[in-house]
Design a protein around this motif. Structure first.
Motif, PDB file in Angstrom:
ATOM      1  N   PHE A  56       0.667  -1.349   0.045  1.00 58.59           N
ATOM      2  CA  PHE A  56       0.190   0.050   0.194  1.00 58.59           C
ATOM      3  C   PHE A  56       0.835   1.403   0.084  1.00 58.59           C
ATOM      4  O   PHE A  56       2.009   1.184   0.717  1.00 58.59           O
ATOM      5  CB  PHE A  56      -0.677   0.008   1.313  1.00 58.59           C
ATOM      6  N   GLY A  57       0.353   2.181  -0.701  1.00 57.42           N
ATOM      7  CA  GLY A  57       0.992   3.689  -0.446  1.00 57.42           C
ATOM      8  C   GLY A  57       0.487   4.237   0.871  1.00 57.42           C
ATOM      9  O   GLY A  57      -0.166   3.642   1.690  1.00 57.42           O
ATOM     10  N   GLU A  58       0.944   5.450   1.052  1.00 57.26           N
ATOM     11  CA  GLU A  58       0.696   5.992   2.428  1.00 57.26           C
ATOM     12  C   GLU A  58      -0.804   6.439   2.500  1.00 57.26           C
ATOM     13  O   GLU A  58      -1.413   7.040   1.664  1.00 57.26           O
ATOM     14  CB  GLU A  58       1.325   7.529   2.472  1.00 57.26           C
ATOM     15  N   PRO A  59      -1.333   5.946   3.645  1.00 56.00           N
ATOM     16  CA  PRO A  59      -2.864   6.194   3.918  1.00 56.00           C
ATOM     17  C   PRO A  59      -2.974   7.703   3.973  1.00 56.00           C
ATOM     18  O   PRO A  59      -2.336   8.334   4.550  1.00 56.00           O
ATOM     19  CB  PRO A  59      -3.299   5.172   5.200  1.00 56.00           C
ATOM     20  N   GLU A  60      -4.358   7.861   3.802  1.00 52.65           N
ATOM     21  CA  GLU A  60      -4.745   9.089   4.151  1.00 52.65           C
ATOM     22  C   GLU A  60      -6.476   9.268   4.540  1.00 52.65           C
ATOM     23  O   GLU A  60      -6.809   8.118   4.650  1.00 52.65           O
ATOM     24  CB  GLU A  60      -4.999  10.096   2.707  1.00 52.65           C
ATOM     25  N   GLN A  61      -6.805  10.412   5.120  1.00 51.34           N
ATOM     26  CA  GLN A  61      -8.018  10.411   5.688  1.00 51.34           C
ATOM     27  C   GLN A  61      -8.992  11.434   5.012  1.00 51.34           C
ATOM     28  O   GLN A  61      -8.496  12.466   4.875  1.00 51.34           O
ATOM     29  CB  GLN A  61      -7.873  10.727   7.158  1.00 51.34           C
ATOM     30  N   TRP A  62     -10.128  10.861   4.899  1.00 53.64           N
ATOM     31  CA  TRP A  62     -11.299  11.701   4.475  1.00 53.64           C
ATOM     32  C   TRP A  62     -12.258  11.994   5.497  1.00 53.64           C
ATOM     33  O   TRP A  62     -12.487  11.062   6.287  1.00 53.64           O
ATOM     34  CB  TRP A  62     -12.005  11.102   3.041  1.00 53.64           C
ATOM     35  N   ARG A  63     -12.932  13.228   5.516  1.00 51.74           N
ATOM     36  CA  ARG A  63     -13.724  13.617   6.562  1.00 51.74           C
ATOM     37  C   ARG A  63     -15.017  14.350   5.782  1.00 51.74           C
ATOM     38  O   ARG A  63     -14.778  15.042   4.872  1.00 51.74           O
ATOM     39  CB  ARG A  63     -13.313  14.423   7.276  1.00 51.74           C
ATOM     40  N   PHE A  64     -16.141  13.977   6.077  1.00 56.34           N
ATOM     41  CA  PHE A  64     -17.477  14.500   5.525  1.00 56.34           C
ATOM     42  C   PHE A  64     -18.463  14.719   6.957  1.00 56.34           C
ATOM     43  O   PHE A  64     -18.684  13.867   7.670  1.00 56.34           O
ATOM     44  CB  PHE A  64     -18.169  13.309   4.521  1.00 56.34           C
ATOM     45  N   ASP A  65     -18.906  16.021   6.911  1.00 53.16           N
ATOM     46  CA  ASP A  65     -19.702  16.419   7.809  1.00 53.16           C
ATOM     47  C   ASP A  65     -21.119  16.640   7.266  1.00 53.16           C
ATOM     48  O   ASP A  65     -21.473  17.070   6.342  1.00 53.16           O
ATOM     49  CB  ASP A  65     -19.147  17.850   8.406  1.00 53.16           C
ATOM     50  N   TRP A  66     -22.089  16.310   7.966  1.00 54.07           N
ATOM     51  CA  TRP A  66     -23.553  16.309   7.646  1.00 54.07           C
ATOM     52  C   TRP A  66     -24.278  16.278   8.841  1.00 54.07           C
ATOM     53  O   TRP A  66     -23.761  16.178  10.156  1.00 54.07           O
ATOM     54  CB  TRP A  66     -23.951  15.178   6.567  1.00 54.07           C
ATOM     55  N   GLU A  67     -25.738  16.128   8.902  1.00 51.27           N
ATOM     56  CA  GLU A  67     -26.448  16.072   9.993  1.00 51.27           C
ATOM     57  C   GLU A  67     -27.651  15.388   9.630  1.00 51.27           C
ATOM     58  O   GLU A  67     -27.991  15.141   8.484  1.00 51.27           O
ATOM     59  CB  GLU A  67     -26.735  17.576  10.470  1.00 51.27           C
ATOM     60  N   TRP A  68     -28.587  14.776  10.807  1.00 52.51           N
ATOM     61  CA  TRP A  68     -29.924  14.198  10.605  1.00 52.51           C
ATOM     62  C   TRP A  68     -30.763  14.681  11.637  1.00 52.51           C
ATOM     63  O   TRP A  68     -30.152  14.619  12.852  1.00 52.51           O
ATOM     64  CB  TRP A  68     -29.467  12.783  10.556  1.00 52.51           C
ATOM     65  N   THR A  69     -31.986  14.506  11.227  1.00 46.20           N
ATOM     66  CA  THR A  69     -33.028  14.985  12.354  1.00 46.20           C
ATOM     67  C   THR A  69     -33.813  13.531  12.431  1.00 46.20           C
ATOM     68  O   THR A  69     -34.230  12.896  11.562  1.00 46.20           O
ATOM     69  CB  THR A  69     -33.640  16.045  11.817  1.00 46.20           C
TER      70      THR A  69
END
Length: 287
Positions: A215-228
């Motif tokens: 594997f190459g160098e791992p990276e991190q993704w982030r996604f912000d959302w909300e739910w009612t």
């Protein structure tokens, strides 16, 4: 939501306590407790944000459908989102009840732990795991993913984490600690998962990927959302959480009543902010 198991009793903070929390994949009984009501799990658990699915699918050439292996596919929530985006998806799931629910929704699923599953010569463009990678040995899982991916293929493990309003957190904490003082999960992580608890899982996954040849160098993704959530919708989902799936029905009812009263006191609904965190790495073309 991901929670980190602790030894029975959960009160000691010695070295064995810390090591047990760091290895949730060793707690197979909890990992395979979610199938007790697979239909409810499928109905109530949150889906994953569209930008995450789009980013995974973006690795495809467009000429052929992306071939995806969904590890710990559960009831097929991730698989169906990927399939709707044009992917060909195979699920691997250790709990036959969850796999049967996935199949009922048209998802092809093989019953096995990922560590023991054999690709039988098959290769995939992506290996994904939604809300499941912490139940897999991170070292063995990364090695199996490297074997399974084509050169240039992507491994992506991701988690949804939420934060409840403070009044609901207080009600939930009090109810859990009263009825389940010996729960084999960290109550703090279960009630206040936030990004901190998820970050511990993500860091552990990234470390194992980094140490895996291929594997190459791992990276991190982030996604912000909300739910009612309405009162009924949240209580329905709570029944699928790792603590409650293993409690007697009278204790479950007690916890739900206390949390339900807190939601009623705020008007019968609440909005929860969510974060989806993904750890991802690409298999080296020359590995």
């Amino acid at each position: 939501m991901p929670t980190l198991p602790t030894p029975s009793g959960g009160q000691s903070h010695d070295r064995s306590h810390d090591e047990a929390r760091a290895q949730p994949h060793t707690h197979r009984q909890m990992a395979e407790s979610f199938g007790v009501d697979a239909g409810r799990y499928d109905r109530t658990r949150p889906r994953y944000p569209a930008p995450l699915i789009e980013r995974i699918v973006a690795d495809g050439s467009g000429a052929e459908p992306l071939r995806v292996l969904d590890v710990g596919c559960g009831t097929g929530i991730v698989a169906r989102q990927l399939r709707a985006a044009g992917c060909l998806v195979l699920g691997v799931e250790p709990d036959g009840r969850m796999a049967e629910e996935a199949r009922a929704h048209g998802v092809e699923a093989e019953i096995a732990t990922f560590e023991s599953w054999e690709p039988a010569g098959r290769t995939f463009d992506a290996v994904v795991a939604g809300q499941a990678w912490h139940w897999i040995d991170p070292v063995a899982g990364a090695a199996k993913a490297a074997r399974t991916l084509r050169p240039g293929g992507r491994l992506a493990a991701f988690w949804n984490v939420h934060r409840l309003p403070e009044d609901l957190t207080t009600a939930l904490t009090g109810a859990y600690r009263r009825v389940a003082p010996d729960s084999p999960v960290d109550l703090g992580a279960a009630v206040r998962p936030g990004t901190d608890g998820c970050q511990a899982l993500a860091t552990k996954a990234a470390d194992a990927i980094r140490d895996t040849v291929g594997f190459g160098e791992p990276e991190q993704w982030r996604f912000d959302w909300e739910w009612t959530y309405t009162r009924d919708a949240w209580l329905d989902q709570m029944r699928t959480h790792g603590i409650l799936t293993r409690l007697p029905s009278d204790q479950v009812a007690e916890v739900l009543a206390e949390v339900g009263a807190a939601i009623d006191a705020r008007g019968g609904s609440f909005t929860a902010p969510y974060v989806t965190v993904a750890v991802t790495a690409v298999r080296n073309a020359d590995a």
